[in-house]
Write an enzyme that holds these catalytic residues in place. Sequence first.
Site, PDB file in Angstrom:
ATOM      1  N   LYS A 153      30.972   6.778 -14.229  1.00 31.76           N
ATOM      2  CA  LYS A 153      30.458   6.015 -15.378  1.00 31.76           C
ATOM      3  C   LYS A 153      31.597   5.400 -16.164  1.00 31.76           C
ATOM      4  O   LYS A 153      31.545   4.237 -16.553  1.00 31.76           O
ATOM      5  CB  LYS A 153      29.654   6.938 -16.302  1.00 31.76           C
ATOM      6  CG  LYS A 153      28.222   7.105 -15.889  1.00 31.76           C
ATOM      7  CD  LYS A 153      27.543   8.163 -16.741  1.00 31.76           C
ATOM      8  CE  LYS A 153      26.358   8.734 -15.964  1.00 31.76           C
ATOM      9  NZ  LYS A 153      25.980  10.070 -16.413  1.00 31.76           N
ATOM     10  N   GLN A 211      24.454  14.269 -20.550  1.00 32.82           N
ATOM     11  CA  GLN A 211      24.718  14.476 -19.125  1.00 32.82           C
ATOM     12  C   GLN A 211      23.967  15.726 -18.659  1.00 32.82           C
ATOM     13  O   GLN A 211      24.124  16.793 -19.250  1.00 32.82           O
ATOM     14  CB  GLN A 211      26.233  14.610 -18.891  1.00 32.82           C
ATOM     15  CG  GLN A 211      26.622  14.797 -17.437  1.00 32.82           C
ATOM     16  CD  GLN A 211      26.345  13.560 -16.591  1.00 32.82           C
ATOM     17  OE1 GLN A 211      26.648  12.436 -16.978  1.00 32.82           O
ATOM     18  NE2 GLN A 211      25.744  13.762 -15.427  1.00 32.82           N
ATOM     19  N   ASP A 227      18.942   6.365 -21.457  1.00 28.71           N
ATOM     20  CA  ASP A 227      18.333   6.967 -20.267  1.00 28.71           C
ATOM     21  C   ASP A 227      16.812   6.841 -20.249  1.00 28.71           C
ATOM     22  O   ASP A 227      16.176   7.243 -19.280  1.00 28.71           O
ATOM     23  CB  ASP A 227      18.691   8.459 -20.202  1.00 28.71           C
ATOM     24  CG  ASP A 227      19.859   8.704 -19.274  1.00 28.71           C
ATOM     25  OD1 ASP A 227      20.138   7.834 -18.438  1.00 28.71           O
ATOM     26  OD2 ASP A 227      20.487   9.775 -19.381  1.00 28.71           O
TER      27      ASP A 227
END
Lengths: 282, 282
Positions: B52, B96, B119
């Site tokens: 990322k 995460q 997300d």
Amino acid sequence: MGQLLDGKRLADIRARKLQKQVCELKSLGVQPLFCVINIGDDPSSKIYLKTKKSRANQIGIEQKLFQLPKTIPQQELLKLIKRLNNEKAVNGIMIQLPVPQQINLNEVLAAIDPEKDVDCLTPANIGRLWQGEHFVEPATAHGILALLDYYHITLKGKNAVIIGRSSIVGKPLAALMLERDATVSILHLKTKNLAEYTKRADILVTATGQANLVTAEMIKKDAVIIDVGISRVKGKTVGDVDFAQVAPLSSFITPVPGGVGPLTVESLMEQVVQLTRRNYGK
Amino acid sequence: MGQLLDGKRLADIRARKLQKQVCELKSLGVQPLFCVINIGDDPSSKIYLKTKKSRANQIGIEQKLFQLPKTIPQQELLKLIKRLNNEKAVNGIMIQLPVPQQINLNEVLAAIDPEKDVDCLTPANIGRLWQGEHFVEPATAHGILALLDYYHITLKGKNAVIIGRSSIVGKPLAALMLERDATVSILHLKTKNLAEYTKRADILVTATGQANLVTAEMIKKDAVIIDVGISRVKGKTVGDVDFAQVAPLSSFITPVPGGVGPLTVESLMEQVVQLTRRNYGK
């Protein structure tokens, strides 16, 4: 011949339990208050409102109708919702569908406090449904699961096929059936071959309002048939399923009327009581 | 032999477009800032974080890592999220996964401001996905649709079959595919007979992490195969699909690695930029 899934009977049984819960709340000084907002004068809305009112009365829920003119501007409607959100005594808020063209329905729904969203149509409550952690369920889907439970029909590992992808039936029911470990297929108007799916369904739910859509050739032997459709044919109320032909092949089947319909109204009242109890930390 | 769906190539093409958008934002004095919260020291998380970071750097997004100890209490984590919600400069917040046992993940996700929820895991954003009116999409699902679009593979009226019902892939992808008029089936561990469904799939998506789950006998001729699975077999990275056997039968197929993976990371960056633009009314 499939056994009839008697929604009317189950709705009455559940309503009696609910009455008791309401009595208990009242003994604590809590009166469940359910606000319905109706815009304009849609004739079928009027029938639904009457049915709700009578079920609410029976259970001991106070139902307050906010009848708004057909031309009401979006901002006025949002103002009313805001007011009801802030009134401590209000436990449930519901917008009677359909709404007129000038209303942005998604914006209106999103304005309802999720804690008062009896229809489970706010984005946050829809999301919670798919997260598998929710405190309110859409009435029809809730009623269908109650009916399956009552007749000891399990979902785990079953092929569940849903015809119809509406926000009030098809989609939330898919979430709840998936949560119970069914394999779920969602069919709709653009599905090319319904029978390809319906023929393998252990549990078939149809919610289109299209009379005689589901015929005997489309059914797997001993399937469970849940008919949510409502239409009028030659003065008679019928569902989506060709009942006469399909019933003999099924293991269980809902009649129309008297199947899912009564449970939907009763389940809505359950959500009102559920939110009231939640509101009071019960 | 099916044509390869080259996710790496498409990710690079889309990254270049995104770079331009970021340049435009910077010229207006706006620096997209993406905050990632990592708890503990899961080894695969470390790899994802690195990927990322490097993609963010390439595109011009600032990525800030909040590395928290494995024992962090729920309340501390919620406090951090609240702080990031309130910081105007922060455009995206992401947790995460996985998180340690003591963390109530749903509560943590619900605490993220939906406007910063890159997300698409807050209840409100999941709900909007199913309402068909959303401003952010889960990265993997978004990447898969981008890949299908790039190769002109349409969804309308197609049989789409998804193996896996996770909150990050299976469920949101079902919502997006349904929105595009596919008939969608969601399969999972409790599905008794995967092949019964996969054999009729025009588009098959598998996201289980179980190597060689999908074999040639399970495939319809000329199906489109999207493999989201990742596992290690004899030191090699493989997907859920027995590629050697299945590829010849398919019309299109993703390689693993180099298929969905690179698009997921790139799509995540797209969501950061999308939320940044939205935040600044672009």
